[in-house]
Design a protein around this motif. Sequence first.
Motif, PDB file in Angstrom:
ATOM      1  N   PRO A   1      66.607  23.357  36.532  1.00 44.12           N
ATOM      2  CA  PRO A   1      67.753  22.649  35.950  1.00 44.12           C
ATOM      3  C   PRO A   1      67.462  21.181  35.622  1.00 44.12           C
ATOM      4  O   PRO A   1      67.990  20.664  34.654  1.00 44.12           O
ATOM      5  N   GLU A   2      66.615  20.527  36.426  1.00 41.25           N
ATOM      6  CA  GLU A   2      66.309  19.115  36.166  1.00 41.25           C
ATOM      7  C   GLU A   2      65.600  18.948  34.819  1.00 41.25           C
ATOM      8  O   GLU A   2      65.876  18.009  34.080  1.00 41.25           O
ATOM      9  N   ILE A   3      64.686  19.853  34.526  1.00 39.55           N
ATOM     10  CA  ILE A   3      63.957  19.762  33.256  1.00 39.55           C
ATOM     11  C   ILE A   3      64.884  20.050  32.093  1.00 39.55           C
ATOM     12  O   ILE A   3      64.899  19.323  31.095  1.00 39.55           O
ATOM     13  N   TYR A   4      65.686  21.104  32.214  1.00 35.29           N
ATOM     14  CA  TYR A   4      66.623  21.421  31.139  1.00 35.29           C
ATOM     15  C   TYR A   4      67.610  20.276  30.913  1.00 35.29           C
ATOM     16  O   TYR A   4      67.972  19.969  29.780  1.00 35.29           O
ATOM     17  N   SER A   5      68.060  19.644  31.993  1.00 34.40           N
ATOM     18  CA  SER A   5      69.053  18.571  31.842  1.00 34.40           C
ATOM     19  C   SER A   5      68.481  17.345  31.140  1.00 34.40           C
ATOM     20  O   SER A   5      69.230  16.526  30.624  1.00 34.40           O
ATOM     21  N   ALA A   6      67.173  17.226  31.097  1.00 33.84           N
ATOM     22  CA  ALA A   6      66.546  16.100  30.409  1.00 33.84           C
ATOM     23  C   ALA A   6      66.397  16.348  28.909  1.00 33.84           C
ATOM     24  O   ALA A   6      65.977  15.471  28.169  1.00 33.84           O
ATOM     25  N   CYS A   7      66.771  17.541  28.462  1.00 34.30           N
ATOM     26  CA  CYS A   7      66.576  17.936  27.068  1.00 34.30           C
ATOM     27  C   CYS A   7      67.897  18.017  26.312  1.00 34.30           C
ATOM     28  O   CYS A   7      68.957  18.120  26.906  1.00 34.30           O
ATOM     29  N   ASP A   8      67.792  17.999  24.995  1.00 34.48           N
ATOM     30  CA  ASP A   8      68.964  18.149  24.130  1.00 34.48           C
ATOM     31  C   ASP A   8      69.041  19.524  23.496  1.00 34.48           C
ATOM     32  O   ASP A   8      70.105  19.969  23.070  1.00 34.48           O
ATOM     33  N   VAL A   9      67.906  20.205  23.398  1.00 34.82           N
ATOM     34  CA  VAL A   9      67.847  21.511  22.755  1.00 34.82           C
ATOM     35  C   VAL A   9      66.675  22.288  23.352  1.00 34.82           C
ATOM     36  O   VAL A   9      65.696  21.699  23.798  1.00 34.82           O
ATOM     37  N   TYR A  10      66.799  23.617  23.363  1.00 39.02           N
ATOM     38  CA  TYR A  10      65.711  24.485  23.813  1.00 39.02           C
ATOM     39  C   TYR A  10      65.168  25.212  22.590  1.00 39.02           C
ATOM     40  O   TYR A  10      65.924  25.869  21.873  1.00 39.02           O
ATOM     41  N   VAL A  11      63.883  25.088  22.347  1.00 35.75           N
ATOM     42  CA  VAL A  11      63.244  25.716  21.193  1.00 35.75           C
ATOM     43  C   VAL A  11      62.259  26.764  21.686  1.00 35.75           C
ATOM     44  O   VAL A  11      61.458  26.487  22.579  1.00 35.75           O
ATOM     45  N   CYS A  12      62.331  27.953  21.091  1.00 29.32           N
ATOM     46  CA  CYS A  12      61.414  29.027  21.471  1.00 29.32           C
ATOM     47  C   CYS A  12      60.985  29.799  20.229  1.00 29.32           C
ATOM     48  O   CYS A  12      61.831  30.295  19.487  1.00 29.32           O
ATOM     49  N   SER A  13      59.680  29.898  20.047  1.00 28.59           N
ATOM     50  CA  SER A  13      59.160  30.703  18.940  1.00 28.59           C
ATOM     51  C   SER A  13      58.291  31.836  19.467  1.00 28.59           C
ATOM     52  O   SER A  13      57.594  32.494  18.720  1.00 28.59           O
ATOM     53  N   SER A  14      58.370  32.087  20.755  1.00 31.55           N
ATOM     54  CA  SER A  14      57.516  33.065  21.404  1.00 31.55           C
ATOM     55  C   SER A  14      57.842  34.490  21.010  1.00 31.55           C
ATOM     56  O   SER A  14      58.991  34.839  20.773  1.00 31.55           O
ATOM     57  N   ASP A  15      56.803  35.320  20.975  1.00 31.64           N
ATOM     58  CA  ASP A  15      56.978  36.762  20.780  1.00 31.64           C
ATOM     59  C   ASP A  15      57.088  37.475  22.114  1.00 31.64           C
ATOM     60  O   ASP A  15      57.323  38.671  22.169  1.00 31.64           O
ATOM     61  N   ASP A  16      56.920  36.755  23.196  1.00 29.86           N
ATOM     62  CA  ASP A  16      56.924  37.345  24.536  1.00 29.86           C
ATOM     63  C   ASP A  16      58.351  37.677  24.962  1.00 29.86           C
ATOM     64  O   ASP A  16      59.231  36.821  24.972  1.00 29.86           O
TER      65      ASP A  16
END
Length: 118
Positions: A1-16
């Motif tokens: 949660p600490e890492i996510y709270s430091a961000c404004d958006v989550y970007v994912c281009s993974s095929d996994d």
Amino acid sequence: PEIYSACDVYVCSSDDSLMSMSVSEAVACGLPVLIREDKEKYSYSMIQNGVNGFVYITQVDFTDRLKKLSSMTTTQKHILKNVVRRTLNGISTETMAKNMLSAYSQAIKIHNKKVGNS
């Protein structure tokens, strides 16, 4: 949660397929997500395009959506985080668990194909 709270958006281009769990975590922390369109993945099905995130197909789509998110004011980002968090309210823990098990099953199948097992 600490890492996510430091961000404004989550970007994912993974095929996994396991990346769908990190998408769920990001949404739970109030981050709008930006993911590639892939109708087979659970993470795609949980995104309400324009509400708790954005789906992109082309590089132009990705760029446009990322610019839109990055140009938001602090107040707009705060409001969006609250809206994003609320989108998970209707999802039961049982449904989340089933989706996680499905993601793991899919990952195992992919792994077995890569190593030559069936």
